[in-house]
Design an enzyme around this catalytic site. Structure first.
Site, short mmCIF file in Angstrom:
data_model
loop_
_atom_site.label_atom_id
_atom_site.label_comp_id
_atom_site.label_asym_id
_atom_site.label_seq_id
_atom_site.Cartn_x
_atom_site.Cartn_y
_atom_site.Cartn_z
CG ASP A 102 -2.05 -1.02 1.09
OD1 ASP A 102 -2.10 -1.70 0.06
OD2 ASP A 102 -2.86 -1.14 2.02
CB CYS A 143 1.05 -5.15 3.41
SG CYS A 143 0.63 -3.42 3.13
CG ASP A 144 -2.41 -2.01 5.27
OD1 ASP A 144 -1.25 -2.20 5.68
OD2 ASP A 144 -2.84 -0.88 5.05
CB CYS A 226 3.19 1.11 7.87
SG CYS A 226 3.43 1.11 6.07
CD GLU A 479 -5.33 1.82 2.58
OE1 GLU A 479 -4.22 2.40 2.60
OE2 GLU A 479 -5.59 0.83 3.26
CB SER A 504 -4.02 5.01 4.66
OG SER A 504 -3.00 4.47 5.46
#
Length: 593
Positions: A102, A143-144, A226, A479, A504
């Site tokens: 992302d 990731c997300d 992140c 996002e 996000s």
């Protein structure tokens, strides 16, 4: 702008039935014709920060080297996890699922592929697990949307399962700004850069360009997701609270020795799940989803968590709705001083005991259910019983007697603007209500362009509405951190952001996403016009167009025509045809009989 920049245009050899990407012409002499969009100048500083973290060695390679993907269609064994499984007399077969960053795709057309990759991951794991007759599955997402993807797959195949979170990234440090930085710092700096307010803290000789370049190099110092309480860490902590990981999985940094030991221990625990016949659907219960929601509210997690919890519950046939989200938010305080709205990162939480210490406190206070079963064969309370308590002098998690906000920061809004719901992230720092004039953008790039040119004024309250970016209309529900962070970085205090797309987990400010019905299907967001008055009330949980009568809205509806989809072939076209609405998780495998 250089002559080269003026040459960037839609690829003339691309098929207009697919997403259209801009690139340099062959006459430019460059081989990095597509990646140049991300690596030139400072238009995508977070993309560059993430690429440096992934191993780009220097600025010359960043700006000039072409990016060549190597797609491996294979299955074999992960070294650490495989070795542990072999010690347990088991065979380990690694196979691939896709992954979209992302941070690299944010603000560009590539972000449209992000959410649909969640369902593609679920499809991939379900396919191989079932086709190859696997007896169990260990998934290692980062990731997300990767995490809900593996959980959805587990709910489908329902074979013994453990998730190992890839781990959070370490924080970086900016010498020019004299503070810790992370990938979100790049987006906010881009806003300050566009509005001419970016400067070094104590170095008058450093230019704004110097600050941007340093941020791009320093913000992602290594491997990991992140670092704030953004979507990746939101999902990881919630899934740990549901009992689907080993204790500590969500807060161990990717590069820590604890993460390596977790991978080694996974083989022992997957054997336990097989011996005791512990299945994903035994753990995916209304009680465990309630735990996930409480932890998300306590820690100030991402609105994307709502979308993913609904999708995971939908797949596991657990009755979870926006009303449940609203109910839990109303009763749960917001306690954590974690980014994006706060000061600290997941690495800081790890140093004071991590997620297990937080869960131990929440169980003791009766805020989450410690009796739920877990992958270890023990209850959640038993898993964290021997973990240290949070230090009394720590500053990250506030006491219940002194919350940041008495109720949760995630609010489910309804009204004539969003009859089927919208999800707001309102910590209270930006106030609890907002009234402003609508300024409408039919795609995210229109708002990004206005911000980069400094066209959003500071002298009136504006509700910036980005529409036709929902699951079907985007397509892909991208996002929009680039815009929200630019507004924070530019110091625009008079703005609320509203979209039928997503924001996000790194976004903060007065933001409302997931507006349903979306514009592409004729929801009221498609009917709003520049100058309409929009009221957002996080106390009454309302979002309304206040100065337009029902009759006028009906007249606008009669005159509205659904836009012809531009994307007609490929993965995103298929996604747009299959995907449901955001208020039910935007899943792709459910339709009317």
């Amino acid at each position: 702008m250089s002559a080269e920049e003026n040459d960037i245009d839609i690829d003339p050899k691309s098929d207009p039935q697919y997403i259209q990407f801009r690139c340099l012409p062959p006459s430019s002499g460059r081989l990095n014709r597509w990646s140049h969009i991300l690596t030139r100048g400072h238009d995508f500083p977070a993309s560059q920060a993430m690429l440096y973290g992934a191993g780009v060695p220097n600025e010359d390679m960043m700006k000039n080297a072409p990016h060549v993907g190597v797609a491996t269609i294979w299955w074999e064994g992960n070294p650490i996890v495989k070795k542990g499984l072999e010690k347990q007399k088991m065979l380990a077969w690694q196979f691939n699922a896709v992954g979209v960053s992302d941070a690299i795709t944010m603000g560009g057309e590539g972000m449209r592929y992000s959410l649909q990759s969640r369902d593609l991951i679920a499809d991939s794991i379900e396919t191989v697990t079932c086709a190859q007759h696997h007896d169990a599955n260990i998934s290692i997402p980062g990731c997300d949307k990767n995490m809900p993807g593996v959980i959805m797959a587990a709910a489908r195949h329902n074979r013994p399962f453990i998730m190992i979170y890839g781990g959070t990234i370490r924080k970086g440090y900016s010498n020019l700004l004299e503070r810790d930085v992370n990938v979100s710092s790049c987006y906010e700096a881009a806003g300050a850069f566009a509005y001419g307010t970016l400067k070094a803290k104590n170095n008058p000789n450093a230019t704004a360009d110097d600050v941007m370049s340093e941020l791009e190099h320093a913000s992602c110092p290594g491997a990991g997701s992140c670092g704030g309480m953004y979507t990746a860490n939101t999902m990881a902590t919630a899934i740990e609270a549901m009992g689907l990981t080993l204790p500590g999985s969500s807060s161990y940094p990717a590069s820590s020795p604890e993460k390596a030991r977790e991978c080694e221990r996974a083989a022992e625990v997957i054997k336990t799940t097989m011996q005791k016949d512990i299945r994903p659907r035994d753990l995916l219960t209304k009680e465990s989803f309630e735990n996930a929601l409480v932890v998300t509210m306590i820690l100030g997690g991402s609105t994307n968590g709502v979308l993913h919890f609904l999708a995971m519950a939908n797949t596991a046939e657990v009755p979870l709705t926006l009303e449940d989200v609203d109910r839990v938010s109303n009763k749960t305080p917001f306690l954590a001083d974690l980014a994006p709205s706060g000061k600290y990162l997941m690495e800081d939480l790890y140093r004071i005991g991590g997620t297990p210490s937080v869960l131990k406190m929440l169980i003791a206070e009766g805020l989450i259910n410690g009796n739920i079963p877990t992958v270890t064969g023990r209850t959640l309370a038993e898993n964290v019983a021997d973990w240290p308590s949070l230090p009394p002098d720590q500053k990250i998690i506030r006491p219940l007697s002194n919350p940041i906000k008495d109720s949760g920061h995630i609010r489910v809004l309804r009204g004539n603007f969003a009859p089927d719901g919208a999800v707001a992230k309102i910590t209270g720092k930006e106030g609890l209500s907002f009234t402003g004039k609508a300024r409408v953008f039919n795609k995210e790039h229109e708002l990004d362009a206005a911000l980069s040119k400094g066209e959003i004024p500071r002298d009136e309250n504006l509700v910036l509405i980005v529409r036709y970016e929902g699951p079907k209309g985007g397509p892909g529900m991208p996002e929009q951190l680039k815009a929200s962070a630019a507004i924070i970085g530019a110091g625009l205090k008079n703005i609320a952001l509203v979209t039928d797309g997503r924001y996000s987990g790194a976004s903060h400010g007065f933001i409302v996403g997931h507006v349903t019905p979306e514009a592409a299907v004729g929801g009221p967001i498609a009917l709003v016009q520049d100058g309409d008055t929009i009221l957002i009330d996080a106390v009454k949980n309302r979002i309304d167009i206040t100065n337009v009568s029902d009759a006028e809205l009906e007249e606008r509806r009669r005159n509205w025509k659904a836009p012809v989809p531009k994307v007609r072939r490929g993965a995103l076209a298929k996604y747009a045809r299959l995907v449901g609405d955001a208020s039910h998780g935007a899943v792709t495998d459910q339709w009317d009989a």
